[in-house]
Design an enzyme around this catalytic site. Structure first.
Site, PDB file in Angstrom:
ATOM      1  N   CYS A   1      -4.476   0.753   4.296  1.00  0.00           N
ATOM      2  CA  CYS A   1      -3.498   1.802   4.545  1.00  0.00           C
ATOM      3  C   CYS A   1      -4.101   3.194   4.470  1.00  0.00           C
ATOM      4  O   CYS A   1      -3.534   4.147   5.017  1.00  0.00           O
ATOM      5  CB  CYS A   1      -2.336   1.687   3.556  1.00  0.00           C
ATOM      6  SG  CYS A   1      -2.812   1.753   1.826  1.00  0.00           S
ATOM      7  N   ASN A   2      -5.227   3.353   3.812  1.00  0.00           N
ATOM      8  CA  ASN A   2      -5.826   4.695   3.745  1.00  0.00           C
ATOM      9  C   ASN A   2      -7.330   4.692   4.015  1.00  0.00           C
ATOM     10  O   ASN A   2      -8.044   5.596   3.597  1.00  0.00           O
ATOM     11  CB  ASN A   2      -5.552   5.342   2.377  1.00  0.00           C
ATOM     12  CG  ASN A   2      -5.990   4.487   1.214  1.00  0.00           C
ATOM     13  OD1 ASN A   2      -6.858   3.627   1.362  1.00  0.00           O
ATOM     14  ND2 ASN A   2      -5.398   4.710   0.056  1.00  0.00           N
ATOM     15  N   ARG A   3      -7.803   3.677   4.755  1.00  0.00           N
ATOM     16  CA  ARG A   3      -9.238   3.593   5.038  1.00  0.00           C
ATOM     17  C   ARG A   3      -9.476   2.743   6.291  1.00  0.00           C
ATOM     18  O   ARG A   3      -8.945   1.639   6.410  1.00  0.00           O
ATOM     19  CB  ARG A   3      -9.955   2.955   3.843  1.00  0.00           C
ATOM     20  CG  ARG A   3     -11.462   2.871   3.968  1.00  0.00           C
ATOM     21  CD  ARG A   3     -12.036   2.138   2.753  1.00  0.00           C
ATOM     22  NE  ARG A   3     -11.580   2.743   1.499  1.00  0.00           N
ATOM     23  CZ  ARG A   3     -12.130   3.823   0.955  1.00  0.00           C
ATOM     24  NH1 ARG A   3     -13.168   4.404   1.548  1.00  0.00           N
ATOM     25  NH2 ARG A   3     -11.667   4.294  -0.177  1.00  0.00           N
TER      26      ARG A   3
ATOM     27  N   GLN B   1      -7.389  -3.282  -6.167  1.00  0.00           N
ATOM     28  CA  GLN B   1      -6.986  -3.918  -4.920  1.00  0.00           C
ATOM     29  C   GLN B   1      -8.085  -3.898  -3.868  1.00  0.00           C
ATOM     30  O   GLN B   1      -8.144  -4.772  -3.009  1.00  0.00           O
ATOM     31  CB  GLN B   1      -5.751  -3.218  -4.342  1.00  0.00           C
ATOM     32  CG  GLN B   1      -4.451  -3.598  -5.020  1.00  0.00           C
ATOM     33  CD  GLN B   1      -3.302  -2.834  -4.396  1.00  0.00           C
ATOM     34  OE1 GLN B   1      -2.861  -1.843  -4.959  1.00  0.00           O
ATOM     35  NE2 GLN B   1      -2.833  -3.278  -3.257  1.00  0.00           N
TER      36      GLN B   1
ATOM     37  N   GLY C   1       9.303  -6.377   3.819  1.00  0.00           N
ATOM     38  CA  GLY C   1       7.979  -6.892   4.149  1.00  0.00           C
ATOM     39  C   GLY C   1       7.647  -8.047   3.215  1.00  0.00           C
ATOM     40  O   GLY C   1       8.188  -8.139   2.103  1.00  0.00           O
ATOM     41  N   ALA C   2       6.751  -8.927   3.663  1.00  0.00           N
ATOM     42  CA  ALA C   2       6.369 -10.074   2.834  1.00  0.00           C
ATOM     43  C   ALA C   2       4.875 -10.340   2.910  1.00  0.00           C
ATOM     44  O   ALA C   2       4.421 -11.436   2.619  1.00  0.00           O
ATOM     45  CB  ALA C   2       7.149 -11.319   3.261  1.00  0.00           C
TER      46      ALA C   2
END
Length: 450
Positions: A50-52, A116, A189-190
């Site tokens: 999401c940020n890379r 993460q 979302g899953a």
């Protein structure tokens, strides 16, 4: 391998540009295939979070590699090359190794120390292996990075100081709403990030948890895994209605556009007059929740942009320094091992050539002196082999030491030139033509969050 990293992240790129550059659907796989098909690239892997967005590649030419990978990122992201280039960073060889090791340790994350990223690196390697774009070189690099990241978390307190984006985002919300324990929550979302969010909410003690996903079966599977009585599943179409029945929403889908609009939220937010705001944590890239919620009364939106601006609880300086030292040591060790490995096939080929010379000369001796008794013949054979081994021992040991040092890449060429070694013989020893992709790689193991 000549390692090159071309990428952009929250550190160099505004969230708006990252959002437009986000690679979704089949795009990551297509990007990998196109990059691997380029004649300047031997192996390639993509870290896409999401940020890379980062491409790790084994290239034969630096400038050509940067140009081609930048062009491919522009083409597949849809962001104009000139605009994208102003935000790209480039790392090469040891600096590239230092970068991925720092990333693995959480030093380059939005929330320093979060764990993460290890799962995300593991996913990146698995995807490259699945697309057959990663060979022995990138496999070794990523596996080493994963080991370095685990070492940093086990030997320092960096993981205690850092937080996942989910935890950090919920902390930001709690500053306005108070403790989230007992709240009614909805997860949209899953996928892996949504699963992490749902598990975090359960641990935090929410009073009710609903899960919505376009594919209902995946939401049902997540609810089953959570195995708590207050977790239920709703249809994706019911999300707007559910907004009026919950206190907190976490959204992280792979949708290309906004999933929750300001119009969806307006009535639910207005009905909360006198209560805490209806809180939203948007962890999707591109965003799931309408940015206009920042200005909507009765609503509170925490997204990646606001998270990047927030002051995270800083890890202890001692832990950061300790992890920085681990990274530096591991980069040095990795570089030395890589340089030593490059000369190993040449050394093996040299010794193989020497063995052939010994056998040839012993054969000639047997022809010229056929009457030698077996004992004498064996003694002569052992003497010749010992002489050759002793003559080769010091230079081969020394050349391995020299090759392991920075700038030692040319020693393999020098050794081949001095002893007139056939390049094909060296390639035969290594099992791979010099400059070509090695394989097959060792499969990456272990599950991970997104």
């Amino acid at each position: 391998m000549s390692l090159l990293v071309v990428g952009l992240s929250h550190r160099t790129t505004p969230v708006g540009v990252l959002e437009r550059a986000a690679l979704t659907g089949d795009t990551p796989a297509l990007l990998l295939r196109d990059a691997a098909a380029n004649e300047t690239v031997g192996e390639v892997a993509l870290v896409n979070t999401c940020n890379r967005i980062e491409l790790y590649a084994d290239v034969d030419k630096f400038h050509a590699g940067v140009a081609e990978l930048s062009l491919l990122l522009s083409h597949h992201s849809g962001v104009d090359l000139e605009e994208l280039t102003s935000h790209l960073y480039v790392h090469y060889e040891d600096r590239a190794v230092h970068h991925i090791f720092s990333v693995a340790c959480g030093l380059d994350s939005m929330v320093v120390g979060e764990g993460q990223i290890l799962g995300q690196l593991r996913d990146a390697l698995a995807r490259a292996q699945q697309e057959h774009t990663a060979g022995r070189g990138l496999n070794e690099l990523f596996q080493t990075a994963l080991r370095v990241g685990k070492r940093a978390h086990s030997e320092t307190g960096i993981d205690k100081a850092g937080q996942s984006l989910v935890t950090f985002g919920l902390d930001q919300i709690a500053r306005t709403t108070g403790d989230i324990a007992g709240m009614r929550a909805l997860v949209v979302g899953a996928g892996s990030m949504s699963s992490l969010a749902a598990a975090t909410l359960v641990r935090a003690g929410v009073g009710e948890l609903r899960i919505a996903n376009r594919t209902r079966a995946r939401a049902e599977r997540l609810a089953e895994i959570l195995d708590v009585a207050h977790a239920s599943v709703i249809d994706f179409a019911e999300v707007p209605k559910a907004l009026g029945e919950v206190d907190l929403v976490i959204s992280c889908t792979g949708a290309a556009g906004v999933v929750i609009t300001a119009e969806d939220v307006a009535d639910a937010a207005a009905a909360r007059e006198g209560l805490t705001p209806l809180a939203f944590l948007d962890l999707a890239m591109p965003r799931d929740v309408d940015h206009a919620l920042h200005e909507l009364p009765g609503a509170l939106l925490v997204d990646l942009e606001s998270l990047s601006e927030a002051d995270a609880a800083a890890p202890g300086a001692g832990d950061v320094d300790a992890v920085t030292g681990i990274v530096a040591d591991e980069v040095t060790a990795f570089g030395a091992a890589q340089r030593a490995a490059r000369i190993a096939p040449t050394v093996v080929a040299l010794r193989a050539m020497a063995s052939e010379v010994v056998l040839s000369e012993l054969g000639r001796l047997n022809t010229r002196l056929p009457d030698l008794d077996e004992r004498t013949r064996a003694e002569v054979s052992q003497t010749v082999k010992r002489v050759v081994d002793k003559l080769l021992h010091a230079p081969t040991v020394r050349v391995k030491q020299l090759a392991a040092e920075p700038g030692g890449a040319g020693y393999a060429d020098a050794l081949r030139e001095l002893f007139d070694l056939d390049l094909a013989a060296v390639q035969a020893v290594s099992g791979t033509p010099i400059g070509a992709q090695a394989g097959p790689p060792t499969p990456v193991t272990g599950g991970s969050p997104r």
